[in-house]
Design a protein around this motif. Structure first.
Motif, PDB file in Angstrom:
ATOM      1  N   PRO A  89      68.631  21.845  20.289  1.00  0.00           N
ATOM      2  CA  PRO A  89      70.050  22.640  19.000  1.00  0.00           C
ATOM      3  C   PRO A  89      68.450  23.075  18.576  1.00  0.00           C
ATOM      4  CG  PRO A  89      71.165  20.387  19.303  1.00  0.00           C
ATOM      5  CD  PRO A  89      69.406  20.575  20.066  1.00  0.00           C
ATOM      6  N   ASP A  90      67.438  22.628  17.767  1.00  0.00           N
ATOM      7  CA  ASP A  90      66.727  23.354  17.201  1.00  0.00           C
ATOM      8  C   ASP A  90      65.476  24.416  18.108  1.00  0.00           C
ATOM      9  OD1 ASP A  90      67.606  21.678  14.985  1.00  0.00           O
ATOM     10  OD2 ASP A  90      66.443  19.673  15.636  1.00  0.00           O
ATOM     11  N   LEU A  91      66.038  24.145  19.271  1.00  0.00           N
ATOM     12  CA  LEU A  91      64.736  25.831  20.114  1.00  0.00           C
ATOM     13  C   LEU A  91      64.807  26.971  18.607  1.00  0.00           C
ATOM     14  CD1 LEU A  91      63.393  26.002  22.251  1.00  0.00           C
ATOM     15  CD2 LEU A  91      65.286  27.316  23.102  1.00  0.00           C
ATOM     16  N   TYR A  92      65.629  27.565  18.868  1.00  0.00           N
ATOM     17  CA  TYR A  92      64.881  28.099  17.836  1.00  0.00           C
ATOM     18  C   TYR A  92      64.143  28.463  16.428  1.00  0.00           C
ATOM     19  CZ  TYR A  92      67.426  31.215  20.736  1.00  0.00           C
ATOM     20  OH  TYR A  92      68.129  31.982  22.117  1.00  0.00           O
ATOM     21  N   THR A  93      64.815  27.530  16.212  1.00  0.00           N
ATOM     22  CA  THR A  93      64.335  27.503  14.027  1.00  0.00           C
ATOM     23  C   THR A  93      62.629  25.917  14.676  1.00  0.00           C
ATOM     24  OG1 THR A  93      66.275  26.225  13.713  1.00  0.00           O
ATOM     25  CG2 THR A  93      64.410  25.087  12.862  1.00  0.00           C
ATOM     26  N   THR A  94      62.317  25.857  15.835  1.00  0.00           N
ATOM     27  CA  THR A  94      60.853  25.823  15.637  1.00  0.00           C
ATOM     28  C   THR A  94      60.593  26.563  16.151  1.00  0.00           C
ATOM     29  OG1 THR A  94      61.957  23.389  16.884  1.00  0.00           O
ATOM     30  CG2 THR A  94      59.463  23.501  17.024  1.00  0.00           C
ATOM     31  N   ARG A  95      60.848  27.461  17.317  1.00  0.00           N
ATOM     32  CA  ARG A  95      60.090  28.734  17.648  1.00  0.00           C
ATOM     33  C   ARG A  95      59.605  29.327  17.182  1.00  0.00           C
ATOM     34  NH1 ARG A  95      63.674  33.360  19.655  1.00  0.00           N
ATOM     35  NH2 ARG A  95      64.361  33.039  17.208  1.00  0.00           N
ATOM     36  N   ASP A  96      60.648  29.412  15.702  1.00  0.00           N
ATOM     37  CA  ASP A  96      60.367  30.403  14.947  1.00  0.00           C
ATOM     38  C   ASP A  96      58.947  30.160  13.941  1.00  0.00           C
ATOM     39  OD1 ASP A  96      62.677  32.092  15.448  1.00  0.00           O
ATOM     40  OD2 ASP A  96      63.450  31.964  14.349  1.00  0.00           O
ATOM     41  N   ALA A  97      59.303  28.928  13.196  1.00  0.00           N
ATOM     42  CA  ALA A  97      57.612  28.089  12.712  1.00  0.00           C
ATOM     43  C   ALA A  97      56.769  27.723  13.833  1.00  0.00           C
ATOM     44  CB  ALA A  97      58.529  27.248  12.520  1.00  0.00           C
ATOM     45  N   VAL A  98      56.775  28.219  14.981  1.00  0.00           N
ATOM     46  CA  VAL A  98      55.815  27.950  15.654  1.00  0.00           C
ATOM     47  C   VAL A  98      54.879  29.833  15.454  1.00  0.00           C
ATOM     48  CG1 VAL A  98      54.403  28.130  18.092  1.00  0.00           C
ATOM     49  CG2 VAL A  98      55.686  25.839  16.982  1.00  0.00           C
ATOM     50  N   ALA A  99      55.612  31.213  15.766  1.00  0.00           N
ATOM     51  CA  ALA A  99      55.795  31.767  15.656  1.00  0.00           C
ATOM     52  C   ALA A  99      54.477  31.689  14.127  1.00  0.00           C
ATOM     53  CB  ALA A  99      56.765  33.017  15.688  1.00  0.00           C
ATOM     54  N   ALA A 100      55.776  31.764  12.863  1.00  0.00           N
ATOM     55  CA  ALA A 100      55.108  31.655  11.891  1.00  0.00           C
ATOM     56  C   ALA A 100      53.951  31.511  11.998  1.00  0.00           C
ATOM     57  CB  ALA A 100      56.063  31.148  10.726  1.00  0.00           C
ATOM     58  N   LEU A 101      53.394  30.341  12.689  1.00  0.00           N
ATOM     59  CA  LEU A 101      51.618  29.675  12.084  1.00  0.00           C
ATOM     60  C   LEU A 101      50.940  30.683  12.754  1.00  0.00           C
ATOM     61  CD1 LEU A 101      52.388  26.227  12.801  1.00  0.00           C
ATOM     62  CD2 LEU A 101      51.169  26.858  11.026  1.00  0.00           C
ATOM     63  N   LEU A 102      51.573  30.568  14.315  1.00  0.00           N
ATOM     64  CA  LEU A 102      50.482  32.200  15.005  1.00  0.00           C
ATOM     65  C   LEU A 102      50.423  33.634  14.443  1.00  0.00           C
ATOM     66  CD1 LEU A 102      51.588  31.058  18.651  1.00  0.00           C
ATOM     67  CD2 LEU A 102      49.379  29.910  17.596  1.00  0.00           C
ATOM     68  N   GLY A 103      51.162  33.756  12.849  1.00  0.00           N
ATOM     69  CA  GLY A 103      51.435  35.073  12.737  1.00  0.00           C
ATOM     70  C   GLY A 103      51.997  36.432  13.594  1.00  0.00           C
ATOM     71  N   LEU A 104      52.865  35.727  14.454  1.00  0.00           N
ATOM     72  CA  LEU A 104      52.803  36.941  14.968  1.00  0.00           C
ATOM     73  C   LEU A 104      54.844  36.833  14.989  1.00  0.00           C
ATOM     74  CD1 LEU A 104      52.481  35.087  18.904  1.00  0.00           C
ATOM     75  CD2 LEU A 104      51.231  37.195  18.103  1.00  0.00           C
ATOM     76  N   THR A 105      55.306  38.082  15.308  1.00  0.00           N
ATOM     77  CA  THR A 105      56.790  38.439  15.292  1.00  0.00           C
ATOM     78  C   THR A 105      57.335  38.606  16.536  1.00  0.00           C
ATOM     79  OG1 THR A 105      55.972  41.305  15.061  1.00  0.00           O
ATOM     80  CG2 THR A 105      56.071  40.093  13.034  1.00  0.00           C
TER      81      THR A 105
END
Length: 174
Positions: free
Chosen positions: A120-136
Motif C-alpha cells: 500500500p505504500d508503493l507510491y509513497t516509497t516510489r516518490d521518495a526514491v524519485a526525489a532522491l534521484l532528482g527525477l520527475t
C-alpha cells in the motif's frame, strides 16, 4: 550527492531496494550468460539484470545518456529507453511494464492495483526514491507510451544478435 544516477542507486539503499523490487532491476545481475552483440556493431555494455535472467545494456559509447536495451533470458530484446534517466522513470512509474503487452492504461491500472494490494505504500516509497534521484515522473500511461514509441521507433535500429549462431533475438515489443 553522487555524480551519476548509477552511483545514486549504489549509494542509497532505499533506491537500490525499490529498484530491485518492484522494479526488478539489480546492478549486481549484469551477466547476460551468453555472447551477444548489436547488429550495427555499436558497443554493448551490460550494467544490470533482473530476477528472471534478463539483462540491461547500454548501447554505444558514452555515459548514462546512452540508449538502454533489455534482453530477456528467452531470446527476446527491445530498446527500452534513450538513456538511464528514461529507464529509471519507467521502472519507478510502471514497474509492471512487462505485464502490459498492449501498453494500455487499463492493463497498467490493473497491474498497479495488484502491486498496491501487496504494498500500500508503493507510491509513497516510489516518490521518495524519485526525489532522491532528482527525477520527475510521468504517469504510468505516459511511461508505457514512451516505452512503446522507443521500442518500435528508434528501437528498430538496435537488433541484438546471438553471436555464436549469428541469429537475431526476437522483438520483445512490436
Amino acid at each position: 550527492m553522487p555524480t551519476s544516477l548509477l552511483a545514486a542507486v549504489r549509494d542509497h539503499a532505499a533506491v537500490a531496494e525499490f529498484l530491485s523490487w518492484p522494479g526488478d532491476f539489480d546492478l549486481l545481475g549484469a551477466d547476460h550468460g551468453e555472447p551477444v552483440q548489436l547488429a550495427s556493431g555499436l558497443a554493448l555494455e551490460a550494467f544490470a539484470g533482473d530476477g528472471a535472467g534478463g539483462t540491461f545494456f547500454f548501447c554505444g559509447d558514452g555515459g548514462e545518456e546512452r540508449p538502454v536495451l533489455y534482453a530477456d533470458s528467452e531470446g527476446s530484446a527491445a530498446l527500452l529507453a534513450l538513456g538511464l534517466p528514461d529507464l529509471l522513470r519507467l521502472l519507478l512509474t510502471a514497474p509492471w511494464w512487462r505485464d502490459c503487452p498492449g501498453f494500455t492504461a487499463e492493463e497498467s491500472d490493473a497491474r498497479a492495483a495488484e502491486y498496491l494490494a501487496d504494498d500500500p505504500d508503493l507510491y509513497t516509497t516510489r516518490d521518495a526514491v524519485a526525489a532522491l534521484l532528482g527525477l520527475t515522473l510521468p504517469t504510468p500511461a505516459e511511461a508505457l507510451a514512451r516505452l512503446r514509441q522507443t521500442a518500435t521507433g528508434p528501437g528498430r535500429d538496435y537488433v541484438l544478435i546471438f553471436t555464436p549462431e549469428g541469429t537475431p533475438y526476437e522483438a520483445l515489443i512490436s
